[in-house]
Design an enzyme around this catalytic site. Sequence first.
Site, PDB file in Angstrom:
ATOM      1  N   HIS A 168       0.844  -1.195   0.000  1.00  0.00           N
ATOM      2  CA  HIS A 168       0.000   0.000   0.000  1.00  0.00           C
ATOM      3  C   HIS A 168       0.883   1.250   0.000  1.00  0.00           C
ATOM      4  CE1 HIS A 168      -3.901  -1.913   0.578  1.00  0.00           C
ATOM      5  NE2 HIS A 168      -3.216  -2.840   1.232  1.00  0.00           N
ATOM      6  N   ALA A 208      12.448 -21.105   8.823  1.00  0.00           N
ATOM      7  CA  ALA A 208      11.114 -20.895   9.395  1.00  0.00           C
ATOM      8  C   ALA A 208      11.002 -19.514  10.030  1.00  0.00           C
ATOM      9  CB  ALA A 208      10.843 -21.979  10.433  1.00  0.00           C
ATOM     10  N   THR A 219      12.719  -9.748   2.367  1.00  0.00           N
ATOM     11  CA  THR A 219      12.472  -8.380   1.889  1.00  0.00           C
ATOM     12  C   THR A 219      13.390  -8.000   0.725  1.00  0.00           C
ATOM     13  OG1 THR A 219      14.040  -7.477   3.476  1.00  0.00           O
ATOM     14  CG2 THR A 219      11.745  -7.596   4.191  1.00  0.00           C
ATOM     15  N   LYS A 220      14.419  -8.825   0.484  1.00  0.00           N
ATOM     16  CA  LYS A 220      15.365  -8.536  -0.632  1.00  0.00           C
ATOM     17  C   LYS A 220      15.635  -9.821  -1.389  1.00  0.00           C
ATOM     18  CE  LYS A 220      17.760  -4.521   1.105  1.00  0.00           C
ATOM     19  NZ  LYS A 220      17.345  -4.370   2.510  1.00  0.00           N
TER      20      LYS A 220
HETATM   21  C1  LIG Z   1      17.139 -23.041   8.026  1.00  0.00           C
HETATM   22  C2  LIG Z   1      17.085 -24.510   8.485  1.00  0.00           C
HETATM   23  C3  LIG Z   1      16.751 -25.389   7.304  1.00  0.00           C
HETATM   24  C4  LIG Z   1      18.389 -24.953   9.102  1.00  0.00           C
HETATM   25  O1  LIG Z   1      19.428 -24.890   8.228  1.00  0.00           O
HETATM   26  P1  LIG Z   1      20.850 -25.372   8.731  1.00  0.00           P
HETATM   27  O2  LIG Z   1      21.744 -25.248   7.548  1.00  0.00           O
HETATM   28  O3  LIG Z   1      20.782 -26.716   9.361  1.00  0.00           O
HETATM   29  O4  LIG Z   1      21.219 -24.262   9.791  1.00  0.00           O
HETATM   30  P2  LIG Z   1      21.767 -24.445  11.283  1.00  0.00           P
HETATM   31  O5  LIG Z   1      20.815 -25.219  12.103  1.00  0.00           O
HETATM   32  O6  LIG Z   1      23.196 -24.912  11.185  1.00  0.00           O
HETATM   33  O7  LIG Z   1      21.735 -22.961  11.804  1.00  0.00           O
HETATM   34  C5  LIG Z   1      22.667 -21.978  11.408  1.00  0.00           C
HETATM   35  C6  LIG Z   1      22.373 -20.700  12.182  1.00  0.00           C
HETATM   36  O8  LIG Z   1      21.113 -20.158  11.743  1.00  0.00           O
HETATM   37  C7  LIG Z   1      20.198 -20.057  12.833  1.00  0.00           C
HETATM   38  N1  LIG Z   1      18.871 -20.434  12.347  1.00  0.00           N
HETATM   39  C8  LIG Z   1      18.494 -21.630  11.828  1.00  0.00           C
HETATM   40  N2  LIG Z   1      17.226 -21.581  11.436  1.00  0.00           N
HETATM   41  C9  LIG Z   1      16.791 -20.331  11.724  1.00  0.00           C
HETATM   42  C10 LIG Z   1      15.537 -19.687  11.543  1.00  0.00           C
HETATM   43  N3  LIG Z   1      14.504 -20.324  10.997  1.00  0.00           N
HETATM   44  N4  LIG Z   1      15.422 -18.402  11.923  1.00  0.00           N
HETATM   45  C11 LIG Z   1      16.486 -17.741  12.479  1.00  0.00           C
HETATM   46  N5  LIG Z   1      17.716 -18.323  12.666  1.00  0.00           N
HETATM   47  C12 LIG Z   1      17.840 -19.602  12.295  1.00  0.00           C
HETATM   48  C13 LIG Z   1      20.727 -21.039  13.869  1.00  0.00           C
HETATM   49  O9  LIG Z   1      20.300 -20.688  15.157  1.00  0.00           O
HETATM   50  C14 LIG Z   1      22.215 -20.909  13.678  1.00  0.00           C
HETATM   51  O10 LIG Z   1      22.625 -19.731  14.309  1.00  0.00           O
HETATM   52  P3  LIG Z   1      24.073 -19.675  15.073  1.00  0.00           P
HETATM   53  O11 LIG Z   1      25.105 -19.930  13.988  1.00  0.00           O
HETATM   54  O12 LIG Z   1      24.113 -18.296  15.625  1.00  0.00           O
HETATM   55  O13 LIG Z   1      24.051 -20.758  16.096  1.00  0.00           O
HETATM   56  C15 LIG Z   1      16.088 -24.736   9.614  1.00  0.00           C
HETATM   57  O14 LIG Z   1      16.544 -24.088  10.799  1.00  0.00           O
HETATM   58  C16 LIG Z   1      14.702 -24.291   9.335  1.00  0.00           C
HETATM   59  O15 LIG Z   1      14.307 -23.142   9.552  1.00  0.00           O
HETATM   60  N6  LIG Z   1      13.886 -25.242   8.813  1.00  0.00           N
HETATM   61  C17 LIG Z   1      12.517 -25.030   8.441  1.00  0.00           C
HETATM   62  C18 LIG Z   1      11.671 -26.063   9.163  1.00  0.00           C
HETATM   63  C19 LIG Z   1      10.262 -26.048   8.674  1.00  0.00           C
HETATM   64  O16 LIG Z   1       9.670 -25.020   8.477  1.00  0.00           O
HETATM   65  N7  LIG Z   1       9.724 -27.240   8.458  1.00  0.00           N
HETATM   66  C20 LIG Z   1       8.389 -27.367   7.965  1.00  0.00           C
HETATM   67  C21 LIG Z   1       8.357 -28.360   6.861  1.00  0.00           C
HETATM   68  S1  LIG Z   1       8.206 -27.570   5.301  1.00  0.00           S
END
Ligand SMILES: CC(C)(COP(=O)(O)OP(=O)(O)OC[C@H]1O[C@@H](n2cnc3c(N)ncnc32)[C@H](O)[C@@H]1OP(=O)(O)O)[C@@H](O)C(=O)NCCC(=O)NCCS
Length: 250
Positions: free
Chosen positions: A156, A203, A208-209
């Site tokens: 908007h 998750a 935003t970019k």
């Molecule tokens: C992003 C994701 C895939 C993990 O990826 P990964 O490569 O294993 O990342 P890691 O667990 O090594 O995390 C790396 C860093 O990112 C951070 N991080 C991971 N997921 C995050 C999220 N969703 N939001 C914010 N920070 C996140 C971790 O805390 C970590 O931070 P640190 O280095 O300061 O400790 C996973 O965390 C995630 O969000 N999965 C989605 C799960 C979901 O929605 N499932 C539903 C089925 S579709």
Amino acid sequence: MLEQLRYYINGQAASVPRYVLEQVILGIFSWVPSVVGIGLRALAYKLIMKLDGVAAIESRVRIAFAGNIQLGSGVYLDRDVYLHALPGGITIGNDTFLMHHTMLHVFNFRNLPQAKISIGRNCFIGEFNVIRGQGGVTIGNDVYTGPMVQIVAVNHVYSDPNRPIREQGITAKGITIEDDVWLGANVTVVDGVTVGRGSIIGAGSVVTKDIPPYSIAVGTPAKPIKSRQDLDLSAFEAAEVFFGELEEIR
Ligand SMILES: CC(C)(COP(=O)(O)OP(=O)(O)OC[C@H]1O[C@@H](n2cnc3c(N)ncnc32)[C@H](O)[C@@H]1OP(=O)(O)O)[C@@H](O)C(=O)NCCC(=O)NCCS
């Protein structure tokens, strides 16, 4: 009263005869439960929308502007999905699944030429997703979205603090989600953004970019923290990985 009725029907179908036709077909077939209903709808809905092959449409799927919808072969629409295909329309590619309560709304009440929602092949759109297509939303192939994802191709205008925001119009540039992207649960993607091929958005993130291809991006605003092309594979080798019937069918 007549004016309000006309306004309502214009928001539901392309013309009064189309409204009558679509409502009759939907009224007769949309509630029929079980596999019998899926079979009847696969045939009957060919009268009101473009079906390339057999689509499995559960009961209680809500449809408006059916003539602007094209479904590929093997598309699955779960119960309570809502497709509102104002001009620009909705296209869904072969073997793509939309899970329950997902809403695809082109929301093109201003007749924007770029408005549309297009989803490619072999995608899985999770539960309670909301996609708004004023600026055009293009989703590639093999895209996977978690529950409650929102992809909203509109902003908007709010430049004048002395007028209500709703009177100041919108901007609508469009959103592109390229092939093989995974959007985690509760991700929001705002207008004007491209999520590059092969990327993962963590998750709860707000994108935003633009996200470069093969990034793993997390947080609000979402920022790449690593690249999928540069991973330490030992963690994956240690993990127990499961496959299901769907992967086997595909
Ligand atoms: C992003 C994701 C895939 C993990 O990826 P990964 O490569 O294993 O990342 P890691 O667990 O090594 O995390 C790396 C860093 O990112 C951070 N991080 C991971 N997921 C995050 C999220 N969703 N939001 C914010 N920070 C996140 C971790 O805390 C970590 O931070 P640190 O280095 O300061 O400790 C996973 O965390 C995630 O969000 N999965 C989605 C799960 C979901 O929605 N499932 C539903 C089925 S579709």
